[in-house]
Scaffold this active site. Structure first.
Site, PDB file in Angstrom:
ATOM      1  N   GLN A  11     -10.187  -3.648  -3.512  1.00 58.05           N
ATOM      2  CA  GLN A  11     -11.520  -3.234  -3.053  1.00 58.05           C
ATOM      3  C   GLN A  11     -12.582  -3.592  -4.080  1.00 58.05           C
ATOM      4  OE1 GLN A  11     -12.303  -1.640   0.038  1.00 58.05           O
ATOM      5  NE2 GLN A  11     -14.349  -2.262  -0.629  1.00 58.05           N
ATOM      6  N   ARG A  59     -13.802  -8.351   1.635  1.00 58.33           N
ATOM      7  CA  ARG A  59     -12.363  -8.168   1.383  1.00 58.33           C
ATOM      8  C   ARG A  59     -11.616  -9.459   1.741  1.00 58.33           C
ATOM      9  NH1 ARG A  59     -10.176  -3.071   1.276  1.00 58.33           N
ATOM     10  NH2 ARG A  59      -8.344  -4.268   0.635  1.00 58.33           N
ATOM     11  N   ASP A  62     -17.019   7.693  -2.125  1.00 55.64           N
ATOM     12  CA  ASP A  62     -15.826   7.529  -1.292  1.00 55.64           C
ATOM     13  C   ASP A  62     -15.569   8.883  -0.630  1.00 55.64           C
ATOM     14  OD1 ASP A  62     -13.475   6.555  -0.165  1.00 55.64           O
ATOM     15  OD2 ASP A  62     -12.310   6.610  -2.020  1.00 55.64           O
ATOM     16  N   HIS A  64      -7.240   1.080  -6.540  1.00 54.64           N
ATOM     17  CA  HIS A  64      -7.488   0.226  -5.365  1.00 54.64           C
ATOM     18  C   HIS A  64      -8.198  -1.048  -5.851  1.00 54.64           C
ATOM     19  CE1 HIS A  64      -7.866  -1.070  -1.393  1.00 54.64           C
ATOM     20  NE2 HIS A  64      -8.754  -0.218  -0.900  1.00 54.64           N
ATOM     21  N   CYS A  99     -16.225   2.055   0.193  1.00 51.84           N
ATOM     22  CA  CYS A  99     -15.122   1.169   0.595  1.00 51.84           C
ATOM     23  C   CYS A  99     -14.804   1.263   2.083  1.00 51.84           C
ATOM     24  CB  CYS A  99     -13.887   1.460  -0.243  1.00 51.84           C
ATOM     25  SG  CYS A  99     -13.238   3.134  -0.045  1.00 51.84           S
ATOM     26  N   ARG A 128       0.894  -1.169   0.000  1.00 50.03           N
ATOM     27  CA  ARG A 128       0.000   0.000   0.000  1.00 50.03           C
ATOM     28  C   ARG A 128       0.928   1.213   0.000  1.00 50.03           C
ATOM     29  NH1 ARG A 128      -5.384   1.483   3.382  1.00 50.03           N
ATOM     30  NH2 ARG A 128      -6.130   0.023   1.816  1.00 50.03           N
TER      31      ARG A 128
HETATM   32  N1  NVA Z   1      -9.770   6.943  -1.523  1.00 54.64           N
HETATM   33  C1  NVA Z   1      -9.443   6.482  -0.201  1.00 54.64           C
HETATM   34  C2  NVA Z   1      -9.701   5.016  -0.085  1.00 54.64           C
HETATM   35  C3  NVA Z   1      -9.425   4.445   1.286  1.00 54.64           C
HETATM   36  C4  NVA Z   1      -9.648   2.968   1.380  1.00 54.64           C
HETATM   37  C5  NVA Z   1      -7.987   6.802   0.098  1.00 54.64           C
HETATM   38  O1  NVA Z   1      -7.142   6.628  -0.792  1.00 54.64           O
HETATM   39  O2  NVA Z   1      -7.704   7.246   1.212  1.00 54.64           O
HETATM   40  N1   CP Z   2     -11.292   0.053   2.241  1.00 62.95           N
HETATM   41  C1   CP Z   2     -10.040  -0.058   2.684  1.00 62.95           C
HETATM   42  O1   CP Z   2      -9.086  -0.277   1.921  1.00 62.95           O
HETATM   43  O2   CP Z   2      -9.912   0.072   4.033  1.00 62.95           O
HETATM   44  P1   CP Z   2      -8.567   0.197   4.850  1.00 62.95           P
HETATM   45  O3   CP Z   2      -7.951   1.533   4.516  1.00 62.95           O
HETATM   46  O4   CP Z   2      -9.012   0.129   6.292  1.00 62.95           O
HETATM   47  O5   CP Z   2      -7.645  -0.926   4.496  1.00 62.95           O
END
Ligand code: NVA
Ligand code: CP
Length: 300
Positions: free
Chosen positions: A132, A285, A217, A129, A257, A102
């Site tokens: 997800q 997930r 989101d 992502h 998500c 990540r």
């Molecule tokens: N768009 C959000 C998704 C989190 C799971 C982010 O990148 O923070």
């Molecule tokens: N939706 C998602 O990726 O959640 P986290 O940031 O908690 O992993």
């Protein structure tokens, strides 16, 4: 032989994606503790950003399959002290069976994959992502059947999740209606590649009309916290609330998500209402990534 990676949803064909979704549903409905296809296997998980769902689902999934997962942060490894990505990828992949990252920059994951001798999974970047989307699509298939030919409305930021929804529309054959404020549209390169499956609308109400699924989101993603106030102004009018859901089909589902900000991108009555499936989506997930790990690590 080069390993198979999962950096983008486009790394899978539509048939492979449907196969993974079917397998995820099967694994969920028929859990067999004796089925341990990843016994002795190790997943390294590198997190440059926070996570609840991604970390726990990968770690629990490896445990269910008889394997183990290592949590690594740049702060505690040489990655944070500037060791080149290519060296890190070679070293880490010589010791584990799969690597999940990540990261902030999408290029970090692609560079890592280029130099890794084991499969690399994108656990979220600033651009995409895809994990997800496996869970979101599994949830839709479970509740409504195949999504081909359906209409999905994306309301809000043209962010990493929106990009992966565009990829899902390309692979699974649904129409994606997008409503984003000016200046917050998805990347033109990703939109251009999608062709006719993506349509833009000037208002959230117009995008939601007759949709089978409404998705949103957060307005400020991880790393954009300083833009929060600016974005609250820009995204006014893009909240998914009861009037938006009324425009969608009467049996439309709502997904997010998570984590969510009630009262910003979604009203409390929608996310906690009857059309919302966010907690099934979150649980999936686990099942979807177990299917992904099995696909990447076991299938040669
Ligand atoms: N768009 C959000 C998704 C989190 C799971 C982010 O990148 O923070
Ligand atoms: N939706 C998602 O990726 O959640 P986290 O940031 O908690 O992993």
């Amino acid at each position: 032989m080069n390993p198979r990676h999962f950096i983008s949803l486009l790394d899978l064909s539509g048939d492979e994606l449907r196969g993974l979704i079917r397998r995820a549903i099967e694994l969920k409905n028929h859990r067999d503790p004796d089925y341990q296809p990843l016994k002795g296997r190790v997943l390294a998980m590198i997190f440059e950003k926070s996570s609840t769902r991604t970390r726990i689902s990968f770690e629990a999934g490896m445990g269910h399959f008889g394997g183990s997962a290592l949590f690594l942060s740049p702060r505690d490894t040489q990655l944070g002290r500037g060791e080149p990505l290519r060296d890190s990828a070679k070293v880490i992949s010589s010791m584990v069976d799969c690597i999940m990252l990540r990261t902030d920059k999408h290029g970090t994951v692609t560079t890592f994959a280029e130099h890794s001798s084991v499969p690399v999974i994108n656990g979220l970047t600033d651009e995409q992502h895809p994990c997800q989307l496996l869970a979101d699509m599994q949830t839709y298939f479970e509740l409504r059947g195949d999504i081909q030919g359906k209409t999905v409305a994306w309301i809000g930021d043209g962010n990493n999740m929106c990009h992966s929804y565009i990829h899902a529309a390309m692979r699974l054959g649904f129409a994606l209606n997008i409503a984003c404020p000016a200046g917050y549209r998805p990347s033109p390169a990703i939109v251009d590649e999608a062709g006719e499956c993506v349509r833009f609308f000037d208002t959230a109400l117009a995008a939601a009309k007759d949709a089978d699924l409404v998705v949103t989101d957060v307005w400020a993603s991880m790393g954009q916290e300083e833009e929060q106030k600016l974005r609250e102004v820009a995204f006014k009018g893009y909240q998914v609330n009861a009037s938006i859901m009324q425009k969608a089909k009467s049996d439309a589902l709502f997904m997010h998500c998570l984590p969510a900000h009630r009262g910003e991108e979604v009203s409390g009555e929608v996310i906690d209402g009857l059309q919302s499936v966010v907690f099934q989506e979150a649980e999936n997930r686990l099942h979807a990534q177990k299917a992904l790990l099995e696909f990447l690590i076991c299938k040669k």
